[in-house]
Design a protein around this motif. Structure first.
Motif: not given
Length: 214
Positions: A34-40, A158-164, A177-180, A193-197
């Motif tokens: 959820p994007a609203p919980t994300a912070s810089a 929007m955001g994307v995240s990766f654990h490589v 990570t979706a827009p708020p 947000g986290p790379a959780d998939a």
């Protein structure tokens, strides 16, 4: 968000919309955080790094749950790190794409029909911390399901995240990570947000020319 143990027939755009408007308390391993919980990201206390370039390139298919659906993140994102922040680039560039092919019902029953949605983004922030990467960007083109995000003022971030993961060291993971929701502060740069998939195909190449100091 929809639990990974359930059969997913809801388009990714609806999953993201629900995640942004009413985040669930339970965790999931196959949808956006959820994007609203994300912070810089806060400045790291790790030793500073020398100036250099770092970035990520490639594509992967998300372990989305329903094998008839094909959700992919394609990325070519890079940054110049000037040494003042060990993780967040002083200047970022590149693109990424989120795309979702929706398969129709295979048993002939009524249900969602095949469809395709996408979003193309211009990168505005790259964060590289070891094997973990976060990238954000603003929409520059989108399919019909994301037109409302595209035509915002400004267009949605929007955001994307990766654990490589290196070969033999674990599973490469990705996240979206979706827009708020409307009226809430927009997603901040690099606040993916986290790379959780998990991933079921493809892969990413992580490059980093920085050298740690201190």
């Amino acid at each position: 968000m929809i639990e990974s143990t359930l059969r997913r027939t809801v388009p990714l755009v609806l999953v993201l919309a629900v995640a942004a408007a009413a985040p669930m308390a339970t965790a999931t391993t196959a949808a956006a955080a959820p994007a609203p919980t994300a912070s810089a990201p806060a400045p790291s206390s790790a030793p500073s790094s020398a100036p250099g370039l770092a970035g990520i390139r490639g594509w992967a298919r998300m372990a989305y749950g329903d094998p008839r659906d094909d959700v992919r993140i394609l990325v070519d994102a890079h940054g110049f790190f000037d040494g003042r922040d060990p993780a967040v680039a002083a200047r970022s560039w590149g693109t990424f794409r989120i795309q979702h092919f929706m398969g129709g019902p295979s048993d002939g029953s009524d249900g969602p029909r095949p469809g395709f949605n996408w979003g193309d983004f211009r990168v505005d922030c790259v964060r590289v911390d070891g094997v973990d990467v976060a990238v954000t960007g603003r929409l520059v083109d989108a399919g019909p399901d994301w037109e409302e995000f595209l035509h915002g003022t400004p267009p949605a971030r929007m955001g994307v995240s990766f654990h490589v993961a290196a070969p033999g060291t674990g599973e490469t993971r990705i996240g979206i990570t979706a827009p708020p929701p409307a009226g809430a502060p927009e997603l901040e740069p690099c606040a993916a947000g986290p790379a959780d998939a998990g991933t079921t195909a493809g892969g990413y190449t992580l490059t980093d020319t920085r050298r740690r100091s201190g």
